[in-house]
Scaffold this active site. Sequence first.
Site, PDB file in Angstrom:
ATOM      1  N   HIS A 178       0.826  -1.217   0.000  1.00  0.00           N
ATOM      2  CA  HIS A 178       0.000   0.000   0.000  1.00  0.00           C
ATOM      3  C   HIS A 178       0.861   1.268   0.000  1.00  0.00           C
ATOM      4  CE1 HIS A 178      -3.905  -2.030   0.896  1.00  0.00           C
ATOM      5  NE2 HIS A 178      -3.114  -2.915   1.479  1.00  0.00           N
ATOM      6  N   ASN A 231     -10.337  -2.732   2.487  1.00  0.00           N
ATOM      7  CA  ASN A 231     -10.008  -2.763   1.061  1.00  0.00           C
ATOM      8  C   ASN A 231     -11.266  -2.549   0.236  1.00  0.00           C
ATOM      9  OD1 ASN A 231      -7.250  -3.237   1.229  1.00  0.00           O
ATOM     10  ND2 ASN A 231      -7.429  -5.465   1.031  1.00  0.00           N
ATOM     11  N   HIS A 238      -3.844   1.084  12.119  1.00  0.00           N
ATOM     12  CA  HIS A 238      -3.590  -0.131  12.895  1.00  0.00           C
ATOM     13  C   HIS A 238      -4.930  -0.776  13.236  1.00  0.00           C
ATOM     14  CE1 HIS A 238      -2.230  -2.980  15.734  1.00  0.00           C
ATOM     15  NE2 HIS A 238      -2.047  -2.216  16.787  1.00  0.00           N
TER      16      HIS A 238
HETATM   17 FE1  HDE Z   1      -2.600  -4.766   5.478  1.00  0.00          FE
HETATM   18  N1  HDE Z   1      -0.790  -3.999   5.945  1.00  0.00           N
HETATM   19  N2  HDE Z   1      -2.001  -6.579   6.106  1.00  0.00           N
HETATM   20  N3  HDE Z   1      -4.380  -5.599   4.890  1.00  0.00           N
HETATM   21  N4  HDE Z   1      -3.230  -2.994   4.843  1.00  0.00           N
HETATM   22  C1  HDE Z   1      -0.404  -2.726   5.761  1.00  0.00           C
HETATM   23  O1  HDE Z   1       0.700  -1.424   7.362  1.00  0.00           O
HETATM   24  C2  HDE Z   1      -0.895  -6.821   6.837  1.00  0.00           C
HETATM   25  C3  HDE Z   1      -4.755  -6.902   5.036  1.00  0.00           C
HETATM   26  C4  HDE Z   1      -4.481  -2.669   4.415  1.00  0.00           C
HETATM   27  O2  HDE Z   1      -3.201   3.546   4.042  1.00  0.00           O
HETATM   28  C5  HDE Z   1       0.926  -2.415   6.377  1.00  0.00           C
HETATM   29  O3  HDE Z   1       1.106   0.750   7.745  1.00  0.00           O
HETATM   30  C6  HDE Z   1      -0.844  -8.198   7.224  1.00  0.00           C
HETATM   31  C7  HDE Z   1      -6.172  -7.059   4.827  1.00  0.00           C
HETATM   32  C8  HDE Z   1      -4.529  -1.269   4.050  1.00  0.00           C
HETATM   33  O4  HDE Z   1      -1.598   3.348   5.518  1.00  0.00           O
HETATM   34  C9  HDE Z   1       1.305  -3.746   7.048  1.00  0.00           C
HETATM   35  C10 HDE Z   1      -1.958  -8.774   6.680  1.00  0.00           C
HETATM   36  C11 HDE Z   1      -6.626  -5.801   4.541  1.00  0.00           C
HETATM   37  C12 HDE Z   1      -3.247  -0.776   4.282  1.00  0.00           C
HETATM   38  C13 HDE Z   1       0.139  -4.623   6.694  1.00  0.00           C
HETATM   39  C14 HDE Z   1      -2.687  -7.756   5.997  1.00  0.00           C
HETATM   40  C15 HDE Z   1      -5.498  -4.906   4.565  1.00  0.00           C
HETATM   41  C16 HDE Z   1      -2.465  -1.882   4.790  1.00  0.00           C
HETATM   42  C17 HDE Z   1       1.936  -1.803   5.460  1.00  0.00           C
HETATM   43  C18 HDE Z   1      -2.397 -10.226   6.766  1.00  0.00           C
HETATM   44  C19 HDE Z   1      -8.055  -5.379   4.192  1.00  0.00           C
HETATM   45  C20 HDE Z   1      -2.743   0.622   4.043  1.00  0.00           C
HETATM   46  C21 HDE Z   1       2.093  -0.365   5.910  1.00  0.00           C
HETATM   47  C22 HDE Z   1      -2.453 -10.741   8.049  1.00  0.00           C
HETATM   48  C23 HDE Z   1      -9.017  -5.671   5.205  1.00  0.00           C
HETATM   49  C24 HDE Z   1      -3.018   1.525   5.213  1.00  0.00           C
HETATM   50  C25 HDE Z   1       1.263  -0.236   7.069  1.00  0.00           C
HETATM   51  C26 HDE Z   1      -2.567   2.925   4.894  1.00  0.00           C
HETATM   52  C27 HDE Z   1      -1.134  -1.771   5.166  1.00  0.00           C
HETATM   53  C28 HDE Z   1       0.076  -5.889   7.130  1.00  0.00           C
HETATM   54  C29 HDE Z   1      -3.881  -8.023   5.289  1.00  0.00           C
HETATM   55  C30 HDE Z   1      -5.645  -3.506   4.298  1.00  0.00           C
HETATM   56  C31 HDE Z   1       2.641  -4.287   6.719  1.00  0.00           C
HETATM   57  C32 HDE Z   1       0.236  -8.842   8.031  1.00  0.00           C
HETATM   58  C33 HDE Z   1      -6.975  -8.348   4.964  1.00  0.00           C
HETATM   59  C34 HDE Z   1      -5.730  -0.507   3.519  1.00  0.00           C
HETATM   60  O5  HDE Z   1       1.417  -3.623   8.423  1.00  0.00           O
END
Ligand code: HDE
Length: 701
Positions: A74, A147, A338
């Site tokens: 992202h 999402n 978060h």
């Molecule tokens: Fe994320 N995801 N994600 N994700 N995600 C990040 O956090 C992660 C998942 C989503 O505009 C990271 O600050 C793991 C689902 C958005 O700043 C990180 C898993 C959904 C954004 C991270 C998921 C998301 C992130 C990278 C599986 C939809 C952007 C930078 C367990 C429900 C937020 C950050 C923004 C961002 C980890 C799965 C949505 C690495 C480990 C499911 C919208 O922490």
Amino acid sequence: MGAPSEDRKQYQREAFHADDPAAGPLTTDQGVEVDHTDDSLAAGERGPTLMEDFHFREKLTHFDHERIPERVVHARGAGAYGYFEPYESCAEFTRAAFLQDPSVRTPVFVRFSTVQGPKGSADTVRDVRGFATKFYTSEGNYDLVGNNFPVFFIQDGIKFPDFVHAVKPEPHNDIPTGASAHDTLWDFVSLQPETLHAIMWLMSDRAIPRSYRMMQGFGVHTFRFVNAEGRGTFVKFHWKPKLGVHSLVWDEAQECQGRDPDFNRRDLWDAIEAGEYPEWELGVQLVPEEDEFAFDFDLLDATKIIPEEQVPVRPIGRMVLDRNPENFFAETEQVAFHTGNVVPGIDFTNDPLLQARNFSYLDTQLIRLGGPNFSQIPVNRPVAPVRTNQRDGYHQSAIHRGTNYFPNSLGGGCPAHAGVDGHAYTHYAERVDGAKIRKRSESFQDHYSQAALFFHSMTDWEKQHIVDAYRFELGKVGAMTVRARTVEQLAKVDGELATAVARGIGVPEPAAQETPYKQESPALSLDALRGDGSIRTRQIAVLVTDGVDAAQVTSVRETLAAEGAIVEALAPADGTVKGADGETYTVDRALPTVASVLYDAVLVPGGPDGTPPVAEDPDALRFVRSAYLHGKPVGALGSGVEVLSVLQPQGVELSAGSRGVIADRGVVTDASPGAAGAEFARAFVAAIAAHRHWDRPPVRH
Ligand code: HDE
């Protein structure tokens, strides 16, 4: 066409007013005034630079450290501020303060993003879009980090690094940027059938939204509402855009990547600057705790939806985005979401993906924002008071006083345990017991039925786009074994889909097999999500040049503008054109600087002497052809209708000399001299409201 001499520069000079610090003289970081920042301090005019030039050293050092690590996923995004207000009290289900009182507006910051590409990649790639909302509630920050798809690619967070490694550019050459069409992603997909449902969404037009303002958002996981009595209710969150859900077509999305890599970011920014504030309705699907096992899938499985026909989405409030950030880095880049940021009344479930996220988001901010004090950055700061015994660390900006431990008597016992006024967060007392094992639940094992549900719920044109997307993506995969294995997986979802894909990618067609999946959910089709049918903020191009019938342009422009559309006059060159009436009109943009893919519809007016003004301009002709091939409305008036002869190879029949309004699959014409009546405008507005005309053969996908 507007009055000449309008200043079109968009830079926000008005941001610098007298009370702005930037209005004073230049200083160092220490506040020492600087009289000269164009030359380094040197020993003589042509001599070496001196170490004692503290201004030079400070300026370069700061510059060298300007970048922070981009988000691991992202990375590319756009953000905006706004507010949320509930329609009515949700007290029956949740005690969350921001969901109680319709008269209370809670400020929000929303960040939209693509997932795979780096910060500098293009907007209109085929990808999931992030839709993350920070609610600055009176009880602390609540982050709904969602999402634009309601399902995810994996079921357990421990697979996330594998999935992300597979979809990211390949490790040996860092290719491709912002694309999933490559071997490693499809290798992973073909071996990991739990990805199939989300991949089906990725192959659909949901993955190429026309605008961030025109896409749905989903919390994805099943969360838990908890009311004041401590009763829990399962909840899934949905954002529904007021303007409806609209997408690009793939050919257009690809061209946009070059024509305007900021297509979606600019669209959001411009709409908010223009006062066209994007709006979404927040809806919830509520499932009583006792119905936890009433479904043929597991509520804890993030690769599943609850079909809306089974549990309707109940609207509970609306969100409006009405302010652009002032500084991209300070706000959009430094915002830290978060999933663990919850408020009383909103709790988790044991969805293993959600549990992993609750670890990952805090962890990632520590490296990305350089330490544990990122919640002090203005965009992350809660509006609720913060009183902790957390101290020091990198970038600490608070000057803490008094004691820093609990319990204490020397600090008067402060901060004390909360609880007396009922605002403290209390975790839902879910009963949990089980053996310590690494094992996926049996209830998570069906990977095909909902992939099929999604595919079967599509209209014919949506199905065709999905087939085309699979063919494109797999056509870029070098390993034929991976192509073949993916087709085998698809055959378990839908035989016809698998066969159609196989035919395009040079692998054997799968053996005919009957799949047991017959269900449909009409709510999943884009056709069910067109919104209120308004044409607000649609971008309409009017192709003009000298001799144009300005009266026609003015008349249609007024109708379109009254409906909220944005009309721009495009001419072969910037500046002005001379209308047939002898008046001078300002051009909005020069044709060589734009393209049809940046607009939603095109209108070709005529000239009064019977000659179509733009008939000779190659950019104009390409514009019209491209709009048609992408299914967009094309309008022509008077002698402008002759320009549409460029569409004859596409099978468009123009009844030359016909008089009156003809509207045929989004091509709206009136060849009468001086035509521009209300009937034409009405028909053109209706064609624009339909967005795209798929019944028009042949549309390029
Ligand atoms: Fe994320 N995801 N994600 N994700 N995600 C990040 O956090 C992660 C998942 C989503 O505009 C990271 O600050 C793991 C689902 C958005 O700043 C990180 C898993 C959904 C954004 C991270 C998921 C998301 C992130 C990278 C599986 C939809 C952007 C930078 C367990 C429900 C937020 C950050 C923004 C961002 C980890 C799965 C949505 C690495 C480990 C499911 C919208 O922490």
